[in-house]
Design a protein around this motif. Structure first.
Motif, mmCIF file in Angstrom:
data_model
loop_
_atom_site.group_PDB
_atom_site.id
_atom_site.type_symbol
_atom_site.label_atom_id
_atom_site.label_comp_id
_atom_site.label_asym_id
_atom_site.label_seq_id
_atom_site.Cartn_x
_atom_site.Cartn_y
_atom_site.Cartn_z
ATOM 1 N N TYR A 223 -44.343 -13.854 -18.984
ATOM 2 C CA TYR A 223 -44.340 -15.276 -18.711
ATOM 3 C C TYR A 223 -45.804 -15.656 -18.786
ATOM 4 C CZ TYR A 223 -43.905 -19.804 -16.571
ATOM 5 O OH TYR A 223 -43.955 -21.157 -16.357
ATOM 6 N N GLU B 217 -48.981 -17.873 -21.348
ATOM 7 C CA GLU B 217 -49.221 -18.934 -22.314
ATOM 8 C C GLU B 217 -48.734 -18.463 -23.674
ATOM 9 O OE1 GLU B 217 -52.075 -21.507 -22.095
ATOM 10 O OE2 GLU B 217 -52.584 -21.190 -19.997
ATOM 11 N N THR C 41 -41.420 -21.785 -30.988
ATOM 12 C CA THR C 41 -40.979 -21.270 -32.282
ATOM 13 C C THR C 41 -41.958 -20.273 -32.880
ATOM 14 O OG1 THR C 41 -40.409 -23.580 -32.552
ATOM 15 C CG2 THR C 41 -39.817 -22.109 -34.331
ATOM 16 N N ASN D 64 -30.401 -33.606 -25.845
ATOM 17 C CA ASN D 64 -31.028 -32.300 -25.716
ATOM 18 C C ASN D 64 -31.433 -31.728 -27.083
ATOM 19 O OD1 ASN D 64 -31.517 -29.717 -24.721
ATOM 20 N ND2 ASN D 64 -29.894 -29.938 -23.207
ATOM 21 N N LEU E 166 -35.127 -30.994 -28.599
ATOM 22 C CA LEU E 166 -35.566 -29.645 -28.982
ATOM 23 C C LEU E 166 -36.062 -29.634 -30.419
ATOM 24 C CD1 LEU E 166 -32.830 -27.556 -27.233
ATOM 25 C CD2 LEU E 166 -35.267 -27.529 -26.730
ATOM 26 N N TYR F 148 -39.835 -28.475 -31.213
ATOM 27 C CA TYR F 148 -40.088 -27.194 -31.874
ATOM 28 C C TYR F 148 -39.974 -27.231 -33.399
ATOM 29 C CZ TYR F 148 -39.979 -25.319 -27.193
ATOM 30 O OH TYR F 148 -40.260 -25.071 -25.885
ATOM 31 N N GLN G 79 -31.770 -26.679 -16.261
ATOM 32 C CA GLN G 79 -32.211 -26.086 -17.519
ATOM 33 C C GLN G 79 -32.834 -27.153 -18.423
ATOM 34 O OE1 GLN G 79 -29.232 -24.661 -20.317
ATOM 35 N NE2 GLN G 79 -30.283 -22.708 -20.374
ATOM 36 N N LYS H 115 -36.448 -26.465 -19.663
ATOM 37 C CA LYS H 115 -36.548 -25.986 -21.045
ATOM 38 C C LYS H 115 -36.724 -27.101 -22.053
ATOM 39 C CE LYS H 115 -34.773 -21.514 -20.508
ATOM 40 N NZ LYS H 115 -34.368 -20.349 -21.256
ATOM 41 N N VAL H 116 -36.526 -28.336 -21.630
ATOM 42 C CA VAL H 116 -36.704 -29.441 -22.578
ATOM 43 C C VAL H 116 -37.798 -30.404 -22.108
ATOM 44 C CG1 VAL H 116 -35.587 -31.303 -23.824
ATOM 45 C CG2 VAL H 116 -34.292 -29.244 -23.265
ATOM 46 N N ARG I 276 -45.798 -25.285 -12.156
ATOM 47 C CA ARG I 276 -46.224 -24.110 -12.933
ATOM 48 C C ARG I 276 -46.012 -24.338 -14.427
ATOM 49 N NH1 ARG I 276 -47.874 -19.776 -10.047
ATOM 50 N NH2 ARG I 276 -47.257 -19.783 -7.855
ATOM 51 N N GLY I 277 -44.926 -25.016 -14.755
ATOM 52 C CA GLY I 277 -44.668 -25.343 -16.165
ATOM 53 C C GLY I 277 -45.764 -26.224 -16.733
ATOM 54 N N LEU J 181 -48.762 -26.503 -15.662
ATOM 55 C CA LEU J 181 -50.022 -25.740 -15.746
ATOM 56 C C LEU J 181 -50.015 -24.852 -16.987
ATOM 57 C CD1 LEU J 181 -50.575 -24.760 -12.013
ATOM 58 C CD2 LEU J 181 -51.759 -26.522 -13.331
ATOM 59 N N LYS J 182 -48.828 -24.325 -17.321
ATOM 60 C CA LYS J 182 -48.742 -23.461 -18.498
ATOM 61 C C LYS J 182 -49.065 -24.241 -19.775
ATOM 62 C CE LYS J 182 -45.355 -20.890 -21.169
ATOM 63 N NZ LYS J 182 -43.990 -20.385 -21.258
ATOM 64 N N PHE J 183 -48.600 -25.485 -19.795
ATOM 65 C CA PHE J 183 -48.814 -26.286 -21.010
ATOM 66 C C PHE J 183 -50.029 -27.196 -20.900
ATOM 67 C CE2 PHE J 183 -44.065 -25.701 -21.305
ATOM 68 C CZ PHE J 183 -44.145 -24.783 -22.342
ATOM 69 N N LYS K 185 -55.607 -28.039 -23.788
ATOM 70 C CA LYS K 185 -56.881 -27.314 -23.834
ATOM 71 C C LYS K 185 -57.964 -28.113 -24.538
ATOM 72 C CE LYS K 185 -55.267 -22.695 -23.278
ATOM 73 N NZ LYS K 185 -53.827 -23.009 -23.228
ATOM 74 N N LYS L 262 -56.874 -24.592 -8.820
ATOM 75 C CA LYS L 262 -57.742 -23.928 -9.812
ATOM 76 C C LYS L 262 -57.843 -24.795 -11.060
ATOM 77 C CE LYS L 262 -57.517 -19.157 -8.411
ATOM 78 N NZ LYS L 262 -56.703 -17.947 -8.426
#
Lengths: 667, 486
Positions: free
Chosen positions: A72, A74, A114, B230, B234, B238, B270, B274-275, B312-313, B315-317, B320, B354
């Protein structure tokens, strides 16, 4: 370097495994878990180094489970991981253990992004080849099945790309299962999965037995080609190419053609576009007979489609279509069934269509021969040369070589010239840039005389364009022209004009002189550089504008390798030293750079002079400055032997130098 | 053109210098050109010659027996399409259709009892014939919805009235979903959803209302509609990165989410994770971020336990390189913090702060400023105060550094205020951190060196192994060829 690493002395050499005390897994895993993404990414990219340190055993038992558990992260990190794992077989102990790599890749094949998924699939495909048939059925096929029946669409999408790699080596029972799974994905609920299946349909068909292709693939193909979503239907067109190659003419006619005909008239322009875009491949796949009966009429429709996108795609294919027609009867077919439609397109309302056509139409002349070209195509070329859209004209001009071979360029030169002149002065600098790039080609085809008379002045005018990119391109253009026409031509036509600009009131133009010298000196060789260019450069060292002065330093560095020791020692060095004391910081900087480059060069020359008893024996005779030098060649080598220039032309050159001098003072 | 082109010398006179320097034509000029653009539907092709329309008698003049018959005739008449790209053809017929459509709109909205069972088929047929069409390729392949004017639908004069009619039909008190569901089925909705990609904002606005009504009235279609949305999302995220109606669809979803029953179904969670969260990665986020953030916050208001995965999602995306998007993310985080529960806050404070600490030290002042504005929010301040022992050590380093180094005076001033606030919250900790700041930096540097050392060793090992391999192969060769080599 030699003998630095004595073989066989390392302690861990025998086992091939890493030293446990030195590289505890915790430290390495800490690196893979670093808080900073960039550091984490760096570590992943060097995963093979870590694996090497751990040895194959611990890579299998410790590193891979860690990687599998902690997916899990980046997407960028995951992408790097997916890529690394594809080449990991050796690091886990060879093909016998390749299946150890499957768990982490399986997780990666289910992520959302993807790019990551595709990379994981690519790595899985790679690894599948390293499995033994037994391991393939024991480990790989179950993985594919798991993915194919996954809950979320991502895993099913990934599965689509894996069927074709495991099918050929599976047993018959397993083969049937694989086909079953593929079938169900083709009618998946989610359009993403159907798209993935449709895009792999052709690839899968190729590895199937012919019977299965007919009984299973064709129905799937027909279904996908009539899917409710056009994004699925258009992928079926691609599959059509592969499927058609597998079938006999009769089967093709019965099983595939109805669907293809339907696709060519689909209500969605995207599907029709796809047919147009894949036309050459389709044509080759179905063979000449069906091409004549079916594809040509379909092509005619595409050429007059209501959407410009489709027409443009079809127009792009005109040349390939004609080339691929059977030689017998080709001319008649083109003349009667293609050309009338092309004539329409020349005056299409959409500029993309016209420019697509213009980019290929010239190619028809080689197919149709001289007479047809003059009678039928030439009027079209001339019309396009006068088109309002510059891109159309450019495309025609850029493909002149095709026509040149068939009817010679003179036929066109009357219309060509105004078109070129107009493009050369187009208000959009990108257009001007494009035409400059074709100048060397045109020069070659039109010949020196025509060029001097009509185009030379254009080339010189670009040197003082308002846009830097144009001046830059014009400079490079001069170099290419010199390569084409030779140094003598350069000396007579180009160099004097360039040198005159050194006295232009506009400092940008004065700099252009320097830029020209930078590129021309190589093409012109030592003689001209030393006698004509160098004095001007040196003189410009006293320019008021600092930009000019530091460009003098740069130029001197650039032409240094072409000059001989005397010139460097007597003329270049003092000037550079003076520039090195300049009040401007940049001038000083570039002067210093040049000084050290020149010093290095002088040392080299000195050495080679000492090494050889007769320094000029080979070099001077070779007269090799006439040879144009490629950009990659090491210019430091050639002129090293040329300590004394050829004195024959000195007088003439002095005269020119003086002329230049006069015109300077007269300014 | 060919003979009159000026000689080269006159070039500069022919085209003014300013024109030649161009590079970019002025935006206003481009816009003026674009505004006039419009497109016809791609479906409209090779229909052959049109039957000319003949005006039918007015509905209001007909007797009530004839009215129903006439109503259907008019609906059928309106199924005929006209080419609006050709502005001179069929002028008379176009006008007749327009008048008829107007009359139909009026008819269903002012009369009761006119939407009878037998009319549904014709009504839906007329609507489908007019609005369902393959959208044409975009005129401008690199269409930037933020910059460029959209291409407008050429047949709008008719289509608008059809949408108007459709809405009146759906909203009529006589409208019966139980009958309509025979015609307004999954296929119908599927086609309706595809139209959301229309470049014409007027059309998307109508579609939004229409879809909302359908979702409200047809319970049997709800799951299907959600699933199709949905899929559209997607594909947008993607595959194509392009879909014009994202904002409109999100707006509908916002109100759908609002009505979700508790506890939330797994399907809905979900969809969020996920979307909606991955949707933040889209290039054109600015176009629909407000709607997207609204949906996310709606979810969190329904179920607070989703806070941790959502943050957390995000932060992941976290963007940058795109500062504009970073500012949007910060805005969304503030919206989330506004509704966060203190227990949830504790779960994510570390990773979140952070990130915030990185944002305040961004060299882009808008990003830094947006992050520092968090300290103007009373509720966030109270959360920070409650957890000052955790947050201050995370924030201190970058705040201290910026207060010394940031180029922008406004940021420096803001940072001083923030430092002051934090100091007031826990003076002792603040002093400790100040005094250990240098040691901390040095420890970091040392760690950095250790890392370098580690990798150097690993590299050496790799080289050594490669060499060993080479040597063993070489030795083998030497043994075979029987020559001794030291």
């Amino acid at each position: 370097m030699a003998g630095a690493a004595g073989p066989g002395t390392g302690p861990g050499a025998a086992g091939g495994d890493g030293d446990d005390s030195l590289y505890p897994i915790a430290v390495l895993i800490d690196e893979l878990r670093n808080e900073d993404v960039q550091l984490r990414l760096n570590s992943i990219k060097k995963l093979s180094t870590i694996a090497l340190a751990l040895g194959v055993e611990r890579t299998r038992t410790e590193l891979l489970p860690f990687l599998t558990d902690t997916i899990y992260d980046e997407d960028e990190v995951l992408l790097a991981l997916a890529e690394q794992l594809g080449n990991f077989t050796g690091l886990v102990g060879g093909p016998d253990f390749a299946h150890c790599l499957l768990p982490p890749l399986e997780s990666l094949a289910t992520v959302e992004e993807t790019v990551v998924r595709d990379k994981a699939v690519e790595s899985l495909r790679q690894i599948s080849q390293e499995h033994t048939p037994v391991a393939l059925e024991a480990h790989f096929v179950p993985l594919v099945k798991r993915l194919a029946s996954g809950d979320w669409f991502t895993s099913r999408t990934s599965a689509c790309g894996l069927f074709s790699v495991c099918y050929p080596r599976a047993s018959n029972a397993v083969k049937a299962e694989i086909r079953q799974h593929f079938r169900s994905l083709c009618s998946d609920d989610t359009p993403m999965v159907r798209r993935a299946a449709a895009s792999k349909l052709g690839e899968f068909a190729k590895v199937l037995e012919l019977d299965s292709v007919k009984s299973e693939i064709v129905p799937l193909f027909t279904n996908l080609a009539s899917d409710e979503q056009d994004s699925v239907r258009l992928l079926a067109v691609e599959a059509c190419v592969s499927i058609a190659q597998l079938l006999s003419q009769e089967d093709l006619e019965a099983l595939v053609m109805p669907t293809l005909r339907q696709a060519a008239e689909d209500k969605s322009w995207r599907v029709r576009y796809m047919v147009a875009d894949k036309f050459s491949e389709l044509q080759k796949a179905v063979g000449p007979k069906i091409t004549l009966n079916d594809l040509i009429p379909a092509f005619q429709n595409l050429l007059k489609d209501c959407e410009a996108e489709v027409r443009a795609a079809a127009a792009h294919k005109v040349k390939e279509l004609c080339e691929n027609l059977p030689a017998e009867g080709r001319e008649t077919i083109i003349m009667n069934q293609i050309l009338p439609f092309i004539k329409e397109l020349v005056s299409d309302t959409n500029q993309h269509v016209k420019s697509a056509l213009a980019s290929v139409i010239m190619g028809l002349s080689t197919i149709l021969g001289k007479e047809n070209t003059i009678e039928h195509l030439l009027p079209l070329f001339l019309a396009q040369l006068k088109d309002e859209c510059p891109e159309v004209r450019l495309n025609i001009i850029s493909n002149l070589d095709c026509v040149n071979e068939v009817i010679g360029i003179r036929q066109l030169s009357q219309s060509l010239l105004p078109a070129i002149v107009e493009l050369a002065e187009d208000a959009k600098w990108r257009v001007r840039l494009a035409i400059i790039e074709y100048m060397p080609l045109l020069a070659g085809q039109l010949g020196m005389e025509f060029f001097d008379e009509k185009l030379n002045s254009l080339c010189m005018a670009w040197l003082v364009d308002h846009v830097y990119a144009i001046r830059e391109a014009a400079t490079n253009n001069l170099m290419k022209l010199v390569q084409k026409f030779g140094t003598e031509w350069a000396q007579n036509t180009i160099v004097p004009k360039v040198l005159v600009m050194a006295n232009d009131p506009n400092y940008l133009h004065r700099m252009t002189t320097l830029f020209c010298i930078n590129v021309l000196s190589e093409a012109c060789g030592q003689e001209i550089t030393t006698k004509q260019m160098l004095p001007i450069v040196l003189k410009m060292a006293g320019d008021q504008v600092a930009n000019v002065r530091f460009n003098v330093a740069k130029s001197l560095q650039k032409i240094g390798p072409i000059l001989d020791t005397d010139a460097l020692q007597e003329e270049v060095k003092p000037v550079l030293q003076k520039l090195g004391q300049d009040e401007d910081m940049d001038v000083k900087y570039f002067a210093q750079e040049a000084i050290s480059a020149v010093a290095q060069r002088l040392r080299k020359l000195d050495c080679s002079a000492k090494a050889s008893e007769e320094p000029s024996a080979r070099g001077a005779d070779k007269n090799h400055f006439l040879r144009p030098r490629g950009p990659g060649e090491d210019t430091g080598k050639g002129p090293a032997h040329q300590l004394h220039g050829n004195t024959r032309d000195t007088l003439a050159q002095l005269e020119i130098a003086e002329l230049v001098h006069f015109s300077q003072s007269g300014d | 053109m060919s003979s009159s082109s000026p000689p080269v010398g006159a070039a500069s006179a022919a085209i003014s210098a300013s024109e030649k320097v161009d590079g970019f034509t002025r935006k206003s000029v481009r816009k003026a050109q674009r505004q006039k653009r419009s497109q016809g539907s791609s479906q409209f092709r090779s229909q052959g010659s049109q039957a000319e329309l003949h005006p039918l008698p007015q509905l209001k003049d007909a007797t009530s027996n004839e009215q129903q018959e006439l109503f259907c005739q008019k609906l059928q008449q309106c199924c005929i399409l006209f080419d609006f790209m050709d502005s001179v053809s069929d002028l008379k017929s176009k006008e007749i259709k327009r008048a008829t459509l107007n009359e139909l709109v009026e008819y269903v909205s002012t009369n009761r009892g006119v939407i009878v069972e037998s009319a549904y088929s014709d009504i839906v047929k007329m609507i489908s014939a007019n609005i369902f069409r393959t959208l044409p390729p975009s005129d401008n392949p690199d269409f930037d919805p933020e910059e460029d004017e959209p291409t407008l639908e050429a047949s709008w004069p008719h289509i608008q009235l059809v949408y108007e009619f459709f809405l009146r039909f759906l909203e009529s008190p006589d409208f019966q979903p139980s009958i309509a569901k025979r015609y307004i089925d999954q296929k119908f909705v599927q086609q309706l959803l595809e139209l959301f990609d229309s470049e014409d904002p007027r059309e998307r606005d109508f579609l939004k209302t229409v879809l909302h009504r359908i979702y409200g009235k047809f319970l049997g279609l709800r799951a299907f509609i959600r699933k199709q949305i949905n899929n559209i999302f997607l594909r947008f995220i993607y595959e194509t990165e392009h879909f014009n109606g994202v904002a409109e669809l999100l707006e509908i979803l916002g109100s759908i989410i609002n009505g979700f029953a508790l506890p939330l179904k797994a399907e809905h969670k979900q969809f969020l994770m996920k979307v909606l969260i991955p949707m933040h990665t889209a290039k054109g986020l600015a176009l629909f971020h407000a709607q997207l953030a609204y949906c996310v916050v709606q979810f969190l208001e329904k179920d607070t336990t989703l806070t941790e995965p959502v943050i957390r999602g995000l932060l992941k995306f976290w963007p940058k390189t795109c500062s504009q998007k970073e500012v949007m993310f910060l805005g969304e985080i503030e919206e989330i913090l506004d509704v966060i529960e203190p227990t949830q806050f504790k779960k994510i404070e570390e990773p979140l702060f952070k990130q915030i600490s990185k944002c305040v030290s961004s060299s882009h002042f808008q990003v830094a400023e947006r992050a520092l504005y968090f300290w103007n929010n009373e509720y966030i301040l109270s959360l920070i105060e409650e957890n000052i022992d955790k947050i201050l050590p995370i924030m201190f380093g970058s705040l201290y550094k910026i207060s010394k180094e940031h180029w922008n005076p406004t940021i420096v001033a803001l940072v001083y205020n923030v430092l002051k606030t934090l100091m007031e919250m826990n003076g002792k900790l603040f002093d400790d951190l100040t005094s250990s700041y240098k040691a901390e930096r040095q420890r970091e540097k040392k760690k950095e060196l250790e890392r370098e050392e580690l990798w150097k060793k690993l590299e050496e090992l790799k080289l050594k192994k490669a060499l060993e391999k080479q040597n063993s192969a070489y030795n083998m060769h030497s043994i075979l060829s029987n020559t001794s080599d030291e």
